[in-house]
Design a protein around this motif. Structure first.
Motif, PDB file in Angstrom:
ATOM      1  N   MET A   1      51.746   2.687  10.711  1.00 40.07           N
ATOM      2  CA  MET A   1      53.091   3.227  11.407  1.00 40.07           C
ATOM      3  C   MET A   1      52.604   4.778  11.461  1.00 40.07           C
ATOM      4  SD  MET A   1      56.986   3.909  10.345  1.00 40.07           S
ATOM      5  CE  MET A   1      57.082   5.672  10.157  1.00 40.07           C
ATOM      6  N   ALA A   2      52.524   5.551  12.451  1.00 41.89           N
ATOM      7  CA  ALA A   2      52.196   6.750  12.829  1.00 41.89           C
ATOM      8  C   ALA A   2      53.562   7.653  12.645  1.00 41.89           C
ATOM      9  CB  ALA A   2      51.549   7.250  14.131  1.00 41.89           C
ATOM     10  N   ILE A   3      53.321   8.798  11.983  1.00 42.26           N
ATOM     11  CA  ILE A   3      54.460   9.822  11.880  1.00 42.26           C
ATOM     12  C   ILE A   3      54.688  10.453  12.959  1.00 42.26           C
ATOM     13  CG2 ILE A   3      55.489  11.682  10.521  1.00 42.26           C
ATOM     14  CD1 ILE A   3      53.661  10.503   8.205  1.00 42.26           C
ATOM     15  N   THR A   4      55.788  10.661  13.611  1.00 38.80           N
ATOM     16  CA  THR A   4      56.035  11.250  15.025  1.00 38.80           C
ATOM     17  C   THR A   4      56.899  12.702  14.651  1.00 38.80           C
ATOM     18  OG1 THR A   4      57.960  10.087  15.339  1.00 38.80           O
ATOM     19  CG2 THR A   4      55.931   9.174  16.353  1.00 38.80           C
ATOM     20  N   LYS A   5      56.924  13.410  15.482  1.00 33.95           N
ATOM     21  CA  LYS A   5      57.646  14.997  15.315  1.00 33.95           C
ATOM     22  C   LYS A   5      59.233  14.522  15.538  1.00 33.95           C
ATOM     23  CE  LYS A   5      54.337  17.275  18.295  1.00 33.95           C
ATOM     24  NZ  LYS A   5      54.329  18.082  19.500  1.00 33.95           N
ATOM     25  N   ASP A   6      59.591  13.644  16.039  1.00 31.56           N
ATOM     26  CA  ASP A   6      61.285  13.395  16.027  1.00 31.56           C
ATOM     27  C   ASP A   6      61.667  12.518  14.635  1.00 31.56           C
ATOM     28  OD1 ASP A   6      59.800  11.037  16.759  1.00 31.56           O
ATOM     29  OD2 ASP A   6      61.474  10.377  18.191  1.00 31.56           O
ATOM     30  N   MET A   7      60.719  12.233  13.948  1.00 32.51           N
ATOM     31  CA  MET A   7      61.331  11.414  12.568  1.00 32.51           C
ATOM     32  C   MET A   7      61.914  12.594  11.590  1.00 32.51           C
ATOM     33  SD  MET A   7      58.131   8.899  12.100  1.00 32.51           S
ATOM     34  CE  MET A   7      58.675   8.088  10.573  1.00 32.51           C
ATOM     35  N   SER A   8      62.987  12.080  10.716  1.00 35.59           N
ATOM     36  CA  SER A   8      63.499  12.947   9.967  1.00 35.59           C
ATOM     37  C   SER A   8      62.773  13.343   8.653  1.00 35.59           C
ATOM     38  CB  SER A   8      64.873  12.420   9.619  1.00 35.59           C
ATOM     39  OG  SER A   8      64.715  11.516   8.591  1.00 35.59           O
ATOM     40  N   ILE A   9      62.985  14.442   8.209  1.00 32.98           N
ATOM     41  CA  ILE A   9      62.004  15.066   7.291  1.00 32.98           C
ATOM     42  C   ILE A   9      62.143  13.891   5.958  1.00 32.98           C
ATOM     43  CG2 ILE A   9      61.333  16.699   5.371  1.00 32.98           C
ATOM     44  CD1 ILE A   9      62.448  18.606   7.801  1.00 32.98           C
ATOM     45  N   LEU A  10      63.279  13.893   5.686  1.00 37.96           N
ATOM     46  CA  LEU A  10      63.649  12.966   4.586  1.00 37.96           C
ATOM     47  C   LEU A  10      63.172  11.633   4.651  1.00 37.96           C
ATOM     48  CD1 LEU A  10      65.261  13.434   1.861  1.00 37.96           C
ATOM     49  CD2 LEU A  10      67.298  12.267   3.038  1.00 37.96           C
ATOM     50  N   GLU A  11      63.305  10.888   5.793  1.00 39.38           N
ATOM     51  CA  GLU A  11      62.869   9.730   6.393  1.00 39.38           C
ATOM     52  C   GLU A  11      61.017   9.435   5.949  1.00 39.38           C
ATOM     53  OE1 GLU A  11      62.258   6.878  10.105  1.00 39.38           O
ATOM     54  OE2 GLU A  11      63.251   8.768  10.365  1.00 39.38           O
ATOM     55  N   VAL A  12      60.420  10.581   6.403  1.00 37.79           N
ATOM     56  CA  VAL A  12      58.988  10.446   6.208  1.00 37.79           C
ATOM     57  C   VAL A  12      58.778  10.692   4.554  1.00 37.79           C
ATOM     58  CG1 VAL A  12      56.680  11.689   6.544  1.00 37.79           C
ATOM     59  CG2 VAL A  12      58.623  11.496   8.411  1.00 37.79           C
ATOM     60  N   VAL A  13      59.293  11.527   3.932  1.00 35.29           N
ATOM     61  CA  VAL A  13      58.949  11.739   2.312  1.00 35.29           C
ATOM     62  C   VAL A  13      59.508  10.487   1.664  1.00 35.29           C
ATOM     63  CG1 VAL A  13      59.519  13.032   0.346  1.00 35.29           C
ATOM     64  CG2 VAL A  13      59.243  14.103   2.750  1.00 35.29           C
ATOM     65  N   GLN A  14      60.566   9.710   2.026  1.00 36.62           N
ATOM     66  CA  GLN A  14      61.054   8.672   1.503  1.00 36.62           C
ATOM     67  C   GLN A  14      60.078   7.458   1.675  1.00 36.62           C
ATOM     68  OE1 GLN A  14      64.895   8.065   2.644  1.00 36.62           O
ATOM     69  NE2 GLN A  14      65.673   8.932   0.929  1.00 36.62           N
ATOM     70  N   LYS A  15      59.628   7.100   2.968  1.00 35.61           N
ATOM     71  CA  LYS A  15      58.552   6.093   3.065  1.00 35.61           C
ATOM     72  C   LYS A  15      56.994   6.533   2.758  1.00 35.61           C
ATOM     73  CE  LYS A  15      57.078   3.133   6.916  1.00 35.61           C
ATOM     74  NZ  LYS A  15      57.238   1.836   6.587  1.00 35.61           N
ATOM     75  N   TYR A  16      56.966   7.883   2.596  1.00 35.75           N
ATOM     76  CA  TYR A  16      55.476   8.176   2.102  1.00 35.75           C
ATOM     77  C   TYR A  16      55.595   9.528   1.324  1.00 35.75           C
ATOM     78  CZ  TYR A  16      54.035   5.686   6.480  1.00 35.75           C
ATOM     79  OH  TYR A  16      53.734   4.727   7.179  1.00 35.75           O
ATOM     80  N   PRO A  17      56.050   9.165   0.016  1.00 30.75           N
ATOM     81  CA  PRO A  17      56.036  10.421  -1.044  1.00 30.75           C
ATOM     82  C   PRO A  17      55.056  11.291  -1.048  1.00 30.75           C
ATOM     83  CG  PRO A  17      56.783   8.116  -1.808  1.00 30.75           C
ATOM     84  CD  PRO A  17      56.021   8.065  -0.763  1.00 30.75           C
ATOM     85  N   ASP A  18      53.803  11.104  -0.723  1.00 29.15           N
ATOM     86  CA  ASP A  18      52.539  11.940  -0.986  1.00 29.15           C
ATOM     87  C   ASP A  18      52.626  12.992   0.322  1.00 29.15           C
ATOM     88  OD1 ASP A  18      51.802  10.570  -3.063  1.00 29.15           O
ATOM     89  OD2 ASP A  18      50.008   9.666  -2.068  1.00 29.15           O
ATOM     90  N   THR A  19      53.597  12.821   1.306  1.00 27.44           N
ATOM     91  CA  THR A  19      53.665  13.736   2.210  1.00 27.44           C
ATOM     92  C   THR A  19      54.361  14.982   1.899  1.00 27.44           C
ATOM     93  OG1 THR A  19      55.558  12.890   3.289  1.00 27.44           O
ATOM     94  CG2 THR A  19      53.626  12.221   4.305  1.00 27.44           C
ATOM     95  N   ALA A  20      55.241  14.898   0.722  1.00 19.97           N
ATOM     96  CA  ALA A  20      55.821  16.029   0.268  1.00 19.97           C
ATOM     97  C   ALA A  20      54.821  17.239  -0.028  1.00 19.97           C
ATOM     98  CB  ALA A  20      56.402  15.739  -1.113  1.00 19.97           C
ATOM     99  N   GLU A  21      53.885  16.885  -0.424  1.00 21.71           N
ATOM    100  CA  GLU A  21      52.874  18.130  -0.827  1.00 21.71           C
ATOM    101  C   GLU A  21      52.348  18.532   0.557  1.00 21.71           C
ATOM    102  OE1 GLU A  21      48.380  18.203  -2.695  1.00 21.71           O
ATOM    103  OE2 GLU A  21      49.819  17.011  -3.521  1.00 21.71           O
TER     104      GLU A  21
END
Length: 67
Positions: A1-21
């Motif tokens: 699944m590609a991350i898109t600009k309209d996804m919530s920040i929290l949603e992305v970090v929950q699904k992919y914890p390494d994106t927090a960095e």
């Protein structure tokens, strides 16, 4: 699944914890703040003056490596 600009920040970090960095390296260190719950990635990047294309590349690189 590609991350898109309209996804919530929290949603992305929950699904992919390494994106927090990636967010923090880009200057978005407020992942735990209230705005992260309802702002999408594009809104957050604009609020912090961050290059959205570079941010998206970094996020998708991390998400791709996680899958």
């Amino acid at each position: 699944m590609a991350i898109t600009k309209d996804m919530s920040i929290l949603e992305v970090v929950q699904k992919y914890p390494d994106t927090a960095e990636v967010f923090m390296s880009a200057g978005m260190g407020c992942l735990g703040c209230a705005a992260a719950r309802f702002e999408n990635i594009e809104q957050g990047a604009m609020a912090h003056g961050i290059d959205i294309d570079a941010l998206m590349d970094g996020l998708n690189d991390v998400a791709g490596a996680a899958e």
